[in-house]
Design an enzyme around this catalytic site. Structure first.
Site, PDB file in Angstrom:
ATOM      1  N   SER A   1       0.767  -1.020  -0.012  1.00  0.00           N
ATOM      2  CA  SER A   1      -0.109  -0.072   0.151  1.00  0.00           C
ATOM      3  C   SER A   1       0.875   1.271  -0.092  1.00  0.00           C
ATOM      4  CB  SER A   1      -0.792  -0.060   1.104  1.00  0.00           C
ATOM      5  OG  SER A   1       0.125   0.341   2.473  1.00  0.00           O
ATOM      6  N   ASP A   2       0.223   2.287  -0.441  1.00  0.00           N
ATOM      7  CA  ASP A   2       1.119   3.503  -0.078  1.00  0.00           C
ATOM      8  C   ASP A   2       0.555   4.148   1.137  1.00  0.00           C
ATOM      9  OD1 ASP A   2       1.835   6.604  -2.005  1.00  0.00           O
ATOM     10  OD2 ASP A   2       2.526   5.872  -0.149  1.00  0.00           O
TER      11      ASP A   2
END
Ligand code: GLC
Length: 748
Positions: free
Chosen positions: A291-292
């Site tokens: 994920s960011d």
């Protein structure tokens, strides 16, 4: 020997194979590796599995003590609740943290350490927009190789790079981090970065996992405002934003980072079509997705998940394998599996992908492989690295204007006045992702000029003004310096904090009162060279009208001053070409070369066409544009045939001659227009480029091979293929001034 040791012994005995993200049709995963992974998975508790899916940013105890993680994070590592850390680096520091995982946790699974090594670690290269301006993928691969060498010498095995987001809105601060507006150039640069970071053997101690980001279409944010919604068709997604990612996957990218944004209502972090159907089923990607930052948790703010549990379920089910920083996998996975909402097989598949990457890195062989203080001391900021950084920087610079050949300047005599807020600045040339770069390492423009000129040359300096201020108290000193000089070099632009993440601007002008300073210096009447240092296209119509020489230097990294001096004194003739369009005004945005025709193509002489009343329809400087210290002339385009069948290729040739008195490098660009289609097509698209060096008077015949596969696009029925019909083909030194011809593709 207990069962754990037996399993780990098996794992250690694994043949290290490079089961890279294999394009479809390449050999299956190594079955021995997968069987060993099965045996490790069988030993893992659900809590330990959730741990492998969890990444934290390192948090440190009070400064001054021996650098240590906060006790809570050490405890989590001991419990096997952490799979990766970011922002932890240093051979010694990472070794000590790795020892906690490998010696004190139950299963002794090593951590993987990630960091944002975007354009260099300690030897900082130009920002990626500058790197793309070289139009030299081979050179950028070398720069990425150096970045990986320095990163891996400091205990880092994974970089969150390259950023491959196509960007067509310079208000968006992250345009600085990518390769510009074009899918073809973007794809070439993406693959070059992946090859540079990963080399051809990830188990070597000088190669690291790449992580093309941000998947996907992050650069399409409405209004150029970071994190904003992206509402594009699937066709635009596939034909504009995905090609650089697909090229990166085909180059073997080991991980992918999903993006913060939604696409047409579905946030990427929870977008199964993106993360599983396209990325894995269509492209054959077998790495893992991270994920960011807290993008999993942000599914709630998107209004896409009603709780942390639902966010975790949606993200993991869609294909986001590792949770950076939101800690929702650590909190929710066990509960979701025990409640029957999440199949443990889904968890196992994500754990397997992460463990497979660790195996490929050789971490199960030797968890301390990347923790060599000796390598760290010998490789960081190595002179060879600096030399490459200088070469990349000077090749990244784009000469936008050079009236009456004011450049190159004479460094043997006379008086130069170097003026401007970025002239002696050692912070901002490092750009938006400065990693471990240090201002003390930077050669400023003033230092570079002073070092380059002869003892007979006087170099004066005045800052003149700040980067972003209305104060004019420095003007007087600057004007006085200009009065004493034969030539003025002004270094103007943006602070590095004005581009990058969460750094969008609603205007594209020179910040503060820099233009006022420039006008005051211009009034003195001496010849002026403007060096621009910026992270995005700027609107500089007055400069274009009034200033004889303008050099776009982007943010050139540690060797800024040397590279600028090489170019302005002619030791290197500028060869950079724009990877983004420069608008005349921000009101023209978005403006890019590969636009659609519309039913009323812009014609400034005809009212009822797609245009503005108050500004010409053309950009200030077009995509692919850049000048040299010589001139190039193009001959006619020659085609190997007027008609080709689907599956065949067309040879396109053009002669290029250096008609000036100086040697120079030209980037010959090939564009194609599909004149008619089942859907509308761009007025032209880059389909090839080739950078060549020509001595004065020398000519070369450049040939491109154009296959019908190069002409494929997403058709009305959403298939990716070429459609028979007539095509225009163009070649030249930018996307505007082109020789043209045409050919036909006929059905097989
Ligand atoms: C940031 C950025 C991403 C970066 C990550 C880790 O939010 O969007 O590009 O890699 O966090 O620093």
């Amino acid at each position: 020997m207990n069962r754990i040791s037996v399993a780990l012994a098996f794992l250690l005995a694994l043949p290290i194979v490079q089961s890279s993200s294999r394009p479809p049709g390449t050999p299956p995963l190594n079955s021995a590796v997968e069987r060993r992974l099965d045996s490790l998975l069988a030993l893992m508790t659900l809590e330990e599995k959730a741990g492998q899916l969890t990444q934290y940013t390192a948090r440190w105890t009070a400064p001054g003590e021996r650098v240590r993680l906060i006790p809570d994070q050490e405890a989590l590592i001991r419990k096997g609740k952490v799979g990766s850390l970011l922002n932890a680096y240093g051979a010694d520091v990472t070794r000590r943290i790795q020892e906690i995982a490998v010696k004190e946790s139950r299963l002794k699974i090593p951590l993987v350490f990630g960091y944002d090594v975007i354009h260099g670690l300690r030897t900082v290269f130009p920002i990626p927009l500058g790197e793309a301006s070289t139009w030299e993928p081979g050179l950028i691969e070398k720069a990425a190789r150096v970045a990986a060498t320095e990163a891996s010498a400091m205990g880092i095995q994974w970089t969150f790079a390259p950023m491959v987001d196509i960007a067509r809105d310079p208000r968006w601060g992250r345009i600085a981090e990518g390769s510009g507006e074009d899918p073809y150039l973007g794809a070439a640069m993406a693959a070059a970065h992946v090859r540079g970071f990963q080399g051809d053997d990830l188990s070597q101690p000088n190669t690291i996992l790449s992580c093309p980001k941000h998947f996907a279409a992050y650069g399409g944010a409405e209004g150029g405002r970071d994190y904003n919604a992206v509402d594009i068709s699937e066709r635009t997604l596939r034909d504009v934003y995905l090609p650089p990612f697909e090229a990166a996957v085909k180059a073997g990218a080991a991980t992918i980072m999903c993006s913060f944004n939604e696409i047409a209502g579905v946030p990427s972090t929870g977008n199964r079509q993106l993360l599983t159907d396209i990325l894995r089923k269509e492209w054959g990607f077998d790495g893992f997705v991270v994920s960011d930052w807290g993008s999993i948790g942000e599914l709630r703010a998107h209004g896409f998940a009603s709780s942390g549990a639902e966010a975790a379920l949606l993200a993991l089910s869609a294909g986001t394998d590792m949770d950076m920083e939101s800690n929702l996998y650590g909190e929710q996975v066990e509960v979701l599996v025990r409640s029957g909402k999440l199949a443990e097989s889904v968890v196992d598949e994500s754990v397997r992908r992460i463990l497979r990457a660790k195996i490929r890195l050789g971490l199960f062989d030797d968890p301390y492989r990347y923790c060599s203080v000796v390598r760290e001391r010998s490789l960081i900021l190595h002179p060879d690295h600096r030399a490459l950084a200088r070469d990349v920087a000077r090749r990244s610079m784009v000469l936008l204007k050079n009236e009456k050949n004011l450049l190159p300047l004479n460094k043997q005599a006379g008086t130069l006045a170097v003026i401007g807020p970025l002239a002696a600045d050692s912070i901002n040339p490092l750009g938006t992702w400065d990693a471990l770069g240090r201002p003390a390492d930077v050669v400023t423009v003033l230092e570079g000029i002073r070092k380059a000129v002869s003892p007979q040359t006087t170099v004066l300096y005045a800052k003149g003004c700040a980067i972003d201020s209305s104060a004019t108290d420095g003007f007087g000193e600057a004007i006085a310096a200009a009065r004493r000089a034969d030539v003025v070099v002004m270094v103007l632009g943006e602070a590095s904090s004005m581009s990058g993440e969460a750094s969008c601007r609603s205007v594209l002008d020179l910040p503060g009162n820099q233009e006022a300073l420039l006008k005051a210096i211009h009034a003195v009447g001496k010849p002026i060279v403007v060096i621009l240092m910026n992270g995005r296209p700027l609107t500089i119509p007055w400069l274009d009208q009034q200033i004889p020489a303008i050099l776009e230097a982007w943010m050139p990294g540690v060797e800024a001053g040397g590279a600028v001096a090489d170019v302005i004194f002619g030791d290197y003739a500028p060869s950079g070409r724009l990877p983004v369009t420069f608008p005349r005004r921000v009101g023209q945005v978005p403006i890019y070369y590969n636009h659609k025709s519309t039913g009323r193509p812009a014609d400034d002489t005809v009212k009822y066409t797609s245009r503005y009343l108050d500004v010409p329809s053309s950009p200030l400087y077009p995509f692919g544009y850049g000048l040299s210290y010589t001139r190039f002339a193009y001959g006619r385009l020659t085609l190997s045939a007027a008609r080709i069948r689907e599956g065949e290729s067309l040879r396109v040739g053009i002669e290029v001659r250096n008609t000036g008195e100086r040697p120079g490098e030209e980037t010959v660009q090939l564009y194609v227009q599909d004149e008619f289609g089942s859907v509308t097509r761009p007025v032209k698209e880059l389909k090839g480029f080739c950078k060549i060096a020509l001595a004065p008077g020398e000519k070369k015949n450049i040939e491109f091979m154009l296959s019908t596969a190069d002409l494929a696009f997403t058709t009305l029925d959403m298939k990716h293929r070429v459609e028979p019909g007539t095509f225009k083909v163009f070649a030249g030194g930018n996307s505007r001034d082109l020789a043209a011809s045409s050919f036909e593709v006929v059905a097989r």
